[in-house]
Design a protein around this motif. Structure first.
Motif, PDB file in Angstrom:
ATOM      1  N   THR A 106       0.754  -1.403   0.128  1.00 22.19           N
ATOM      2  CA  THR A 106      -0.009   0.009   0.063  1.00 22.19           C
ATOM      3  C   THR A 106       0.555   1.259   0.341  1.00 22.19           C
ATOM      4  OG1 THR A 106      -1.530  -0.982   1.470  1.00 22.19           O
ATOM      5  CG2 THR A 106      -1.429   1.027   1.310  1.00 22.19           C
ATOM      6  N   MET A 107       2.294   1.175   0.496  1.00 23.78           N
ATOM      7  CA  MET A 107       3.085   2.501   0.681  1.00 23.78           C
ATOM      8  C   MET A 107       3.383   2.336  -0.121  1.00 23.78           C
ATOM      9  SD  MET A 107       2.591   3.618   3.420  1.00 23.78           S
ATOM     10  CE  MET A 107       3.584   4.808   3.863  1.00 23.78           C
ATOM     11  N   MET A 108       4.080   1.424  -0.979  1.00 23.63           N
ATOM     12  CA  MET A 108       4.366   1.369  -2.541  1.00 23.63           C
ATOM     13  C   MET A 108       3.993   2.216  -3.356  1.00 23.63           C
ATOM     14  SD  MET A 108       7.935   1.039  -2.137  1.00 23.63           S
ATOM     15  CE  MET A 108       7.728   0.310  -3.610  1.00 23.63           C
ATOM     16  N   GLY A 109       2.107   1.687  -3.312  1.00 23.56           N
ATOM     17  CA  GLY A 109       1.398   1.922  -4.369  1.00 23.56           C
ATOM     18  C   GLY A 109       0.773   3.273  -4.110  1.00 23.56           C
ATOM     19  N   LEU A 110       1.358   4.051  -3.057  1.00 15.84           N
ATOM     20  CA  LEU A 110       0.794   5.526  -2.817  1.00 15.84           C
ATOM     21  C   LEU A 110       1.498   6.067  -3.384  1.00 15.84           C
ATOM     22  CD1 LEU A 110      -1.401   5.440   0.617  1.00 15.84           C
ATOM     23  CD2 LEU A 110      -2.019   6.190  -1.540  1.00 15.84           C
ATOM     24  N   THR A 111       2.835   6.604  -3.896  1.00 11.75           N
ATOM     25  CA  THR A 111       3.525   7.224  -3.710  1.00 11.75           C
ATOM     26  C   THR A 111       3.072   7.293  -5.523  1.00 11.75           C
ATOM     27  OG1 THR A 111       4.946   5.332  -5.518  1.00 11.75           O
ATOM     28  CG2 THR A 111       5.983   6.213  -3.153  1.00 11.75           C
ATOM     29  N   PRO A 112       2.879   9.339  -5.219  1.00  8.12           N
ATOM     30  CA  PRO A 112       3.061   9.445  -6.765  1.00  8.12           C
ATOM     31  C   PRO A 112       3.672   9.069  -8.574  1.00  8.12           C
ATOM     32  CG  PRO A 112       2.962  10.755  -5.169  1.00  8.12           C
ATOM     33  CD  PRO A 112       3.764   9.935  -4.639  1.00  8.12           C
ATOM     34  N   CYS A 159       3.956   5.909 -10.517  1.00  4.44           N
ATOM     35  CA  CYS A 159       3.887   4.393 -10.949  1.00  4.44           C
ATOM     36  C   CYS A 159       5.156   3.540 -10.919  1.00  4.44           C
ATOM     37  CB  CYS A 159       2.882   3.519 -11.889  1.00  4.44           C
ATOM     38  SG  CYS A 159       1.228   4.576 -12.520  1.00  4.44           S
ATOM     39  N   GLY A 160       5.815   4.419  -9.953  1.00  2.00           N
ATOM     40  CA  GLY A 160       7.387   4.109  -9.829  1.00  2.00           C
ATOM     41  C   GLY A 160       7.230   2.466  -8.622  1.00  2.00           C
ATOM     42  N   GLY A 161       6.563   3.255  -7.742  1.00  2.00           N
ATOM     43  CA  GLY A 161       6.541   2.575  -6.428  1.00  2.00           C
ATOM     44  C   GLY A 161       5.962   1.368  -7.108  1.00  2.00           C
ATOM     45  N   ALA A 162       4.392   1.223  -6.997  1.00  2.00           N
ATOM     46  CA  ALA A 162       3.752  -0.228  -7.393  1.00  2.00           C
ATOM     47  C   ALA A 162       4.684  -1.089  -8.572  1.00  2.00           C
ATOM     48  CB  ALA A 162       2.916  -0.170  -7.870  1.00  2.00           C
ATOM     49  N   ILE A 163       4.875  -0.919  -9.252  1.00  2.00           N
ATOM     50  CA  ILE A 163       5.595  -1.247 -10.653  1.00  2.00           C
ATOM     51  C   ILE A 163       7.221  -1.954  -9.225  1.00  2.00           C
ATOM     52  CG2 ILE A 163       7.778  -0.938 -12.674  1.00  2.00           C
ATOM     53  CD1 ILE A 163       6.044   1.190 -13.755  1.00  2.00           C
ATOM     54  N   VAL A 164       7.696  -1.513  -8.785  1.00  2.50           N
ATOM     55  CA  VAL A 164       8.639  -2.362  -7.794  1.00  2.50           C
ATOM     56  C   VAL A 164       7.801  -3.734  -7.382  1.00  2.50           C
ATOM     57  CG1 VAL A 164      10.185  -2.132  -5.960  1.00  2.50           C
ATOM     58  CG2 VAL A 164      10.175  -0.629  -7.598  1.00  2.50           C
ATOM     59  N   VAL A 165       6.498  -3.347  -6.938  1.00  5.11           N
ATOM     60  CA  VAL A 165       6.553  -4.818  -6.148  1.00  5.11           C
ATOM     61  C   VAL A 165       6.180  -5.857  -6.989  1.00  5.11           C
ATOM     62  CG1 VAL A 165       4.527  -5.120  -4.615  1.00  5.11           C
ATOM     63  CG2 VAL A 165       5.520  -3.325  -4.167  1.00  5.11           C
ATOM     64  N   MET A 166       5.596  -5.736  -8.460  1.00  4.07           N
ATOM     65  CA  MET A 166       4.884  -6.767  -9.313  1.00  4.07           C
ATOM     66  C   MET A 166       6.153  -7.979  -9.131  1.00  4.07           C
ATOM     67  SD  MET A 166       1.704  -5.634 -10.057  1.00  4.07           S
ATOM     68  CE  MET A 166       1.838  -4.630  -8.405  1.00  4.07           C
ATOM     69  N   PRO A 167       7.462  -7.158  -9.537  1.00  2.00           N
ATOM     70  CA  PRO A 167       8.241  -8.421  -9.955  1.00  2.00           C
ATOM     71  C   PRO A 167       7.798  -9.448  -8.744  1.00  2.00           C
ATOM     72  CG  PRO A 167       9.672  -6.807 -11.145  1.00  2.00           C
ATOM     73  CD  PRO A 167       7.507  -6.071 -10.104  1.00  2.00           C
ATOM     74  N   LEU A 168       8.567  -9.163  -7.666  1.00  2.00           N
ATOM     75  CA  LEU A 168       8.503  -9.060  -6.103  1.00  2.00           C
ATOM     76  C   LEU A 168       7.360 -10.096  -5.974  1.00  2.00           C
ATOM     77  CD1 LEU A 168       9.406  -6.473  -3.780  1.00  2.00           C
ATOM     78  CD2 LEU A 168      10.733  -7.576  -5.099  1.00  2.00           C
ATOM     79  N   TYR A 169       6.219  -9.979  -6.815  1.00  3.55           N
ATOM     80  CA  TYR A 169       4.763 -11.614  -6.240  1.00  3.55           C
ATOM     81  C   TYR A 169       6.070 -12.427  -7.086  1.00  3.55           C
ATOM     82  CZ  TYR A 169       1.377 -13.714  -8.102  1.00  3.55           C
ATOM     83  OH  TYR A 169       0.471 -14.987  -8.366  1.00  3.55           O
ATOM     84  N   ILE A 170       6.362 -12.008  -8.681  1.00  3.46           N
ATOM     85  CA  ILE A 170       6.700 -12.926  -9.559  1.00  3.46           C
ATOM     86  C   ILE A 170       7.897 -13.846  -9.274  1.00  3.46           C
ATOM     87  CG2 ILE A 170       7.683 -13.804 -12.191  1.00  3.46           C
ATOM     88  CD1 ILE A 170       4.699 -12.467 -12.020  1.00  3.46           C
ATOM     89  N   ARG A 171       9.026 -13.386  -8.433  1.00  5.89           N
ATOM     90  CA  ARG A 171       9.424 -14.469  -7.626  1.00  5.89           C
ATOM     91  C   ARG A 171       8.829 -14.809  -6.117  1.00  5.89           C
ATOM     92  NH1 ARG A 171      12.546  -9.780  -8.389  1.00  5.89           N
ATOM     93  NH2 ARG A 171      12.059  -9.076  -5.816  1.00  5.89           N
ATOM     94  N   GLY A 172       7.973 -14.708  -5.307  1.00  9.31           N
ATOM     95  CA  GLY A 172       7.323 -15.472  -4.301  1.00  9.31           C
ATOM     96  C   GLY A 172       7.743 -14.530  -3.161  1.00  9.31           C
ATOM     97  N   SER A 173       8.115 -13.565  -3.642  1.00  8.96           N
ATOM     98  CA  SER A 173       8.363 -12.817  -2.047  1.00  8.96           C
ATOM     99  C   SER A 173       7.206 -12.064  -1.158  1.00  8.96           C
ATOM    100  CB  SER A 173       9.201 -11.586  -2.604  1.00  8.96           C
ATOM    101  OG  SER A 173      10.924 -12.117  -3.594  1.00  8.96           O
ATOM    102  N   VAL A 174       6.176 -11.991  -2.189  1.00  5.27           N
ATOM    103  CA  VAL A 174       4.851 -11.367  -1.767  1.00  5.27           C
ATOM    104  C   VAL A 174       3.987 -11.653  -2.048  1.00  5.27           C
ATOM    105  CG1 VAL A 174       6.292  -9.516  -1.638  1.00  5.27           C
ATOM    106  CG2 VAL A 174       4.849  -9.345  -4.065  1.00  5.27           C
ATOM    107  N   SER A 175       2.962 -11.902  -1.586  1.00  5.51           N
ATOM    108  CA  SER A 175       1.583 -12.758  -1.320  1.00  5.51           C
ATOM    109  C   SER A 175       0.764 -11.633  -3.156  1.00  5.51           C
ATOM    110  CB  SER A 175       0.776 -12.291  -0.178  1.00  5.51           C
ATOM    111  OG  SER A 175       0.174 -11.445   0.105  1.00  5.51           O
ATOM    112  N   PHE A 176      -0.390 -12.441  -3.055  1.00  4.04           N
ATOM    113  CA  PHE A 176      -1.158 -11.807  -3.836  1.00  4.04           C
ATOM    114  C   PHE A 176      -1.536 -11.331  -2.715  1.00  4.04           C
ATOM    115  CE2 PHE A 176      -5.163 -12.085  -6.611  1.00  4.04           C
ATOM    116  CZ  PHE A 176      -4.476 -11.767  -8.016  1.00  4.04           C
ATOM    117  N   GLY A 177      -2.038 -11.010  -1.837  1.00  2.00           N
ATOM    118  CA  GLY A 177      -2.578 -10.048  -0.818  1.00  2.00           C
ATOM    119  C   GLY A 177      -2.037  -8.824  -1.127  1.00  2.00           C
ATOM    120  N   THR A 178      -0.856  -8.856  -1.826  1.00  5.38           N
ATOM    121  CA  THR A 178       0.236  -7.017  -1.609  1.00  5.38           C
ATOM    122  C   THR A 178      -0.266  -7.071  -2.623  1.00  5.38           C
ATOM    123  OG1 THR A 178       1.742  -8.785  -0.024  1.00  5.38           O
ATOM    124  CG2 THR A 178       2.712  -6.714  -1.054  1.00  5.38           C
ATOM    125  N   VAL A 179      -0.430  -7.777  -3.800  1.00 10.04           N
ATOM    126  CA  VAL A 179      -0.216  -6.927  -5.218  1.00 10.04           C
ATOM    127  C   VAL A 179      -1.499  -6.312  -5.078  1.00 10.04           C
ATOM    128  CG1 VAL A 179      -0.727  -8.169  -7.503  1.00 10.04           C
ATOM    129  CG2 VAL A 179       1.010  -9.048  -6.374  1.00 10.04           C
TER     130      VAL A 179
END
Length: 417
Positions: free
Chosen positions: A58-64, A66-86
């Motif tokens: 949520t904090m990454m997504g709130l950054t004006p 899309c850069g913060g949100a973009i950072v999170v997407m590969p983390l899900y693919i690598r299994g680092s974060v949950s789908f709820g985080t996405v």
């Protein structure tokens, strides 16, 4: 018609880099630098602290932007974060329309993004708690069709784990809620697989020039926003418009080179292994440039699809979003289904002009996924589709409730409104 289409192409090439990519580059660089300074421990801490992941997203997504949100997407693919985080990240994503709202309607931005923040956290935890990630959907579909999905096993509340990545019940991490992926040939970008001293030197030179142009583009982008996001003439001279045009076009061209050619000689194109590319400051800058170049390609594609659709099919996006009554927030949420920031910027501009109500703005803020959805589409189309659905449902609910409780609220929080 050809002249108009060509102008749209050139403007999209220019605007995409200055208005989006330059901001993405700085955001990704800052995150990458933190990774470098912490020697990758940030991701390790995130993997071991599953309960904090939706808040982090949520904090990454709130950054004006899309850069913060973009950072999170590969983390899900690598299994680092949950789908709820996405889901939480995408719901909170402010996108590039945030720059317009913050500049023209700061009070509205405060309320809209605060509501989106709360909605994102609640939704992210709800998705993880219910275990309704990608594999849960796979299982439901397979049961309806009475067929097996992919030979994997379904466990831990409907989460797919490949045989090579099964975890014991006592295993730490986020394996109980993350969709894991096998390495599939063609799904990852090779790192330094081609050897050519000349091409390697050329690519490194392009990389250095890219950062110079990115910094120039960032300065032009900030100036553009401070001036109220005016129309910028397409010129190449010694002026603000000239700098805006030159940095934008050159930046996009260099990004295309890095993405399609340079990565094959200097590497750092593996999104899933990005956490291993922070050994030095040079690698940190290289990683940020490569990820931003990847985004630039997709942003340009999004701009062209949107702009050409408007011209060729005479679409009036702002008019649709300004539908009367309770249809307004529904239209705002529906508009958020369109990937990218172009339509959302149109809606934000329309709100600043009093054309749509606050409920539609808030619904769109929750529903929109911004440019962050493009990397997820490229890496996992099914996850992107499900995530889009999950972000739209709370947007519809919150938008309609706001409209029914407080009315349309046109021009709420708009400067001079």
């Amino acid at each position: 018609m050809f002249g108009e289409l060509w102008e749209i192409f050139v403007l999209s090439v220019r605007d995409g880099f200055v208005q989006v990519s330059a901001f993405v580059a700085i955001t990704v660089l800052l995150f990458s630098y933190v990774q470098y300074r912490t020697d990758g421990r940030l991701i390790e801490q995130l993997e071991s602290n599953q309960r904090a992941q939706p808040i982090f997203g949520t904090m990454m997504g709130l950054t004006p932007g899309c850069g913060g949100a973009i950072v999170v997407m590969p983390l899900y693919i690598r299994g680092s974060v949950s789908f709820g985080t996405v889901v939480a990240t995408l719901i909170a994503t402010a996108g590039d329309s945030a720059f317009v709202i913050l500049a023209l309607a700061p009070e509205a931005a405060l309320y809209a993004y605060t509501i989106a923040f709360g909605t994102a956290i609640l939704s992210g935890y709800a998705v993880d708690r219910a275990g309704i990630g990608v594999s849960r959907i796979d299982r439901a579909v397979s049961e309806l069709r009475s067929t097996a999905t992919d030979g994997g096993m379904v466990a831990n509340g409907g989460v797919h784990q490949s045989h090579s990545e099964e975890r014991s019940p006592a295993s730490p991490g986020v394996g109980s809620q993350v969709h894991h992926y096998e390495d599939v040939e063609g799904c990852e970008i090779e790192t330094g697989t081609r050897e050519s001293p000349f091409m390697e030197r050329l690519s490194k030179g392009v990389l250095a020039l890219w950062w110079i142009v990115a910094i120039g583009g960032l300065v032009a982008g900030v100036t553009y926003l401070m001036r109220g996001a005016p129309d910028v003439a397409l010129v190449a001279n010694v002026s603000f418009a000239g700098a805006f045009t030159i940095f934008g076009i050159v930046g996009t061209v260099l990004s295309f080179y890095l993405y399609f050619i340079g990565r094959r000689y200097i590497g750092h194109g593996q999104l899933r292994r990005a956490k291993d590319t922070f050994g030095t400051v040079h690698e940190t800058f290289t990683h940020a440039a490569m990820e931003t170049s990847f985004v630039t390609v997709w942003v340009l594609a999004a701009y062209l699809v949107y702009e050409y659709s408007v011209v060729l099919f005479s679409l009036d996006i702002a008019g649709i979003a300004a539908a009367a009554g309770v249809l307004a927030p529904i239209a705002g949420a529906g508009l958020g289904l369109i990937p990218g920031c172009g339509p959302q910027i149109v809606l934000a501009t329309a709100y600043s002009e009093g054309a749509i109500p606050f409920s539609a703005l808030t619904a769109n803020a929750i529903s929109q996924d911004g440019d962050a959805l493009f990397p997820l589409i490229a890496m996992d189309k099914k996850a992107a589709l499900i995530a889009s659905i999950y972000t739209t449902i709370p947007a519809l609910i919150v938008g309609v409730v706001l409209h029914l409780l407080f009315g349309p609220m046109f021009s709420f929080g708009v400067l001079g409104g």
